[in-house]
Write a protein that holds these residues in place. Structure first.
Motif, mmCIF file in Angstrom:
data_model
loop_
_atom_site.group_PDB
_atom_site.id
_atom_site.type_symbol
_atom_site.label_atom_id
_atom_site.label_comp_id
_atom_site.label_asym_id
_atom_site.label_seq_id
_atom_site.Cartn_x
_atom_site.Cartn_y
_atom_site.Cartn_z
ATOM 1 N N ALA A 258 0.826 -1.209 0.000
ATOM 2 C CA ALA A 258 0.000 0.000 0.000
ATOM 3 C C ALA A 258 0.860 1.259 0.000
ATOM 4 O O ALA A 258 0.581 2.226 -0.723
ATOM 5 N N GLY A 259 1.910 1.266 0.812
ATOM 6 C CA GLY A 259 2.769 2.445 0.902
ATOM 7 C C GLY A 259 3.468 2.729 -0.398
ATOM 8 O O GLY A 259 3.485 3.868 -0.875
ATOM 9 N N ALA A 260 4.056 1.706 -1.008
ATOM 10 C CA ALA A 260 4.757 1.895 -2.281
ATOM 11 C C ALA A 260 3.798 2.339 -3.378
ATOM 12 O O ALA A 260 4.122 3.199 -4.206
ATOM 13 N N ALA A 261 2.598 1.758 -3.389
ATOM 14 C CA ALA A 261 1.606 2.141 -4.400
ATOM 15 C C ALA A 261 1.202 3.605 -4.239
ATOM 16 O O ALA A 261 1.071 4.337 -5.224
ATOM 17 N N LEU A 262 1.025 4.039 -2.980
ATOM 18 C CA LEU A 262 0.615 5.417 -2.723
ATOM 19 C C LEU A 262 1.678 6.416 -3.167
ATOM 20 O O LEU A 262 1.382 7.357 -3.917
#
Length: 324
Positions: A258-262
């Motif tokens: 989720a963090g990398a995608a954001l």
């Protein structure tokens, strides 16, 4: 020459550099009949100083004798208590003979119409800065690109922050007067950071691509310098950015997908906003994870190197300079 170019006030363009580059020729070719280009170096030892006896250029640059009369090489001397760039700009401001001033640099392309565009911006909205996009030329420089686009390009585009590579204003626009501005320049590091303290500036609706780096060491020193500049001139924004960096890095470590995608989506959207077509936005994830380490390093560094000099910047107006 168009009617608008004939009617606008004459302009002095200040371009600090130690050698005659393609940028010098590009700007010189755009001068109007009453404009002037001041190429500002440090001393007689700089290669561009040889052109002083030639009126700032030579016929092999493809310019007429009339144009050569409007290009001057100015010696700024060694800086004392300020950066070489700030010293060069201060000397150039004093040597310039026009009321309208344009600052620029030698590390990006100045296409035909560049000077006319800045003057048109001024007629429409007053003091105006162009917006830089810093493009890495080495692995570490490319690694820093998402941070530079989000933390540099985006804030400048919102207005209020001047970029010394492309800014136009008139002497009367300086809030506290030119003498106060020049006094501050001669006791600090950042030329454009200091200008933003004295000038209300709007952003143009275009970007300029600027090469950043050359080697990993140069990219690291540039990162330290950039952070030190924002720390001195916008301390609250710097504190917010540090907190945001730690928060995003924590998110990427605790929730990697989720963090990398954001952060990748945010980086990609910002690149798209400014028309930057580079795959380096995909480095946003690892760049965010590593950013607290680089920020801590930059904030704790006591000195940094810029243009062959080492600077110890203790406070806004407390600078030590030594050669390296």
């Amino acid at each position: 020459m168009t009617d608008s170019e004939r009617s606008r006030p004459p302009t002095s363009v200040l371009l600090p550099t130690v050698r005659w580059t393609e940028a010098c020729s590009e700007v010189a070719a755009q001068l109007g009949a009453d404009d002037e280009l001041l190429v500002i170096c440090d001393t007689d030892d700089d290669p561009v100083a040889e052109r002083r006896s030639e009126g700032g250029g030579s016929d092999d640059d493809g310019r007429s004798e009339d144009l050569l009369d409007r290009v001057r090489v100015v010696l700024a001397g060694e800086p004392e208590g300020c950066s070489g760039k700030a010293n060069a700009i201060a000397v150039g401001m004093e040597a310039a003979e026009r009321d309208r001033i344009v600052w620029t640099d030698d590390d990006f392309r100045h296409p035909p119409g560049w000077l006319a565009g800045l003057n048109a911006d001024y007629e429409r909205q007053g003091p105006t800065t162009e917006v830089p996009v810093f493009v890495g030329t080495d692995p570490l420089g490319r690694f820093f690109e998402p941070a530079y686009v989000i933390g540099g390009t985006l804030p400048v585009s919102r207005g209020g922050i001047a970029w010394g590579g492309g800014v136009v204003f008139e002497r009367g626009d300086l809030r506290d007067g030119e003498a106060t501005f020049l006094r501050d320049l001669r006791r600090t590091v950042s030329d454009d950071g200091t200008l933003a303290e004295h000038l209300d500036v709007s952003a143009a609706d275009r970007t300029r691509t600027v090469a950043a780096g050359g080697s990993p060491r140069e990219s690291l020193e540039r990162f330290v310098r950039f952070l030190q500049i924002t720390r001195r001139h916008t301390p609250l924004a710097t504190a917010f950015n540090v907190a945001l960096s730690v928060g995003l890095a924590s998110l990427c470590l605790l929730a990697p997908v989720a963090g990398a995608a954001l952060v990748t989506a945010l980086s990609g959207a910002t690149y798209a906003r400014f028309g930057v077509r580079r795959a380096t936005f995909l480095l946003a994830g690892p760049s965010v994870i590593a950013s607290p380490v680089f920020l801590a390093y930059a904030l704790t560094r006591q000195t940094f190197v810029w243009g062959g000099r080492r600077y110890r910047w203790r406070a806004m107006f407390d600078v030590d300079v030594e050669s390296v």
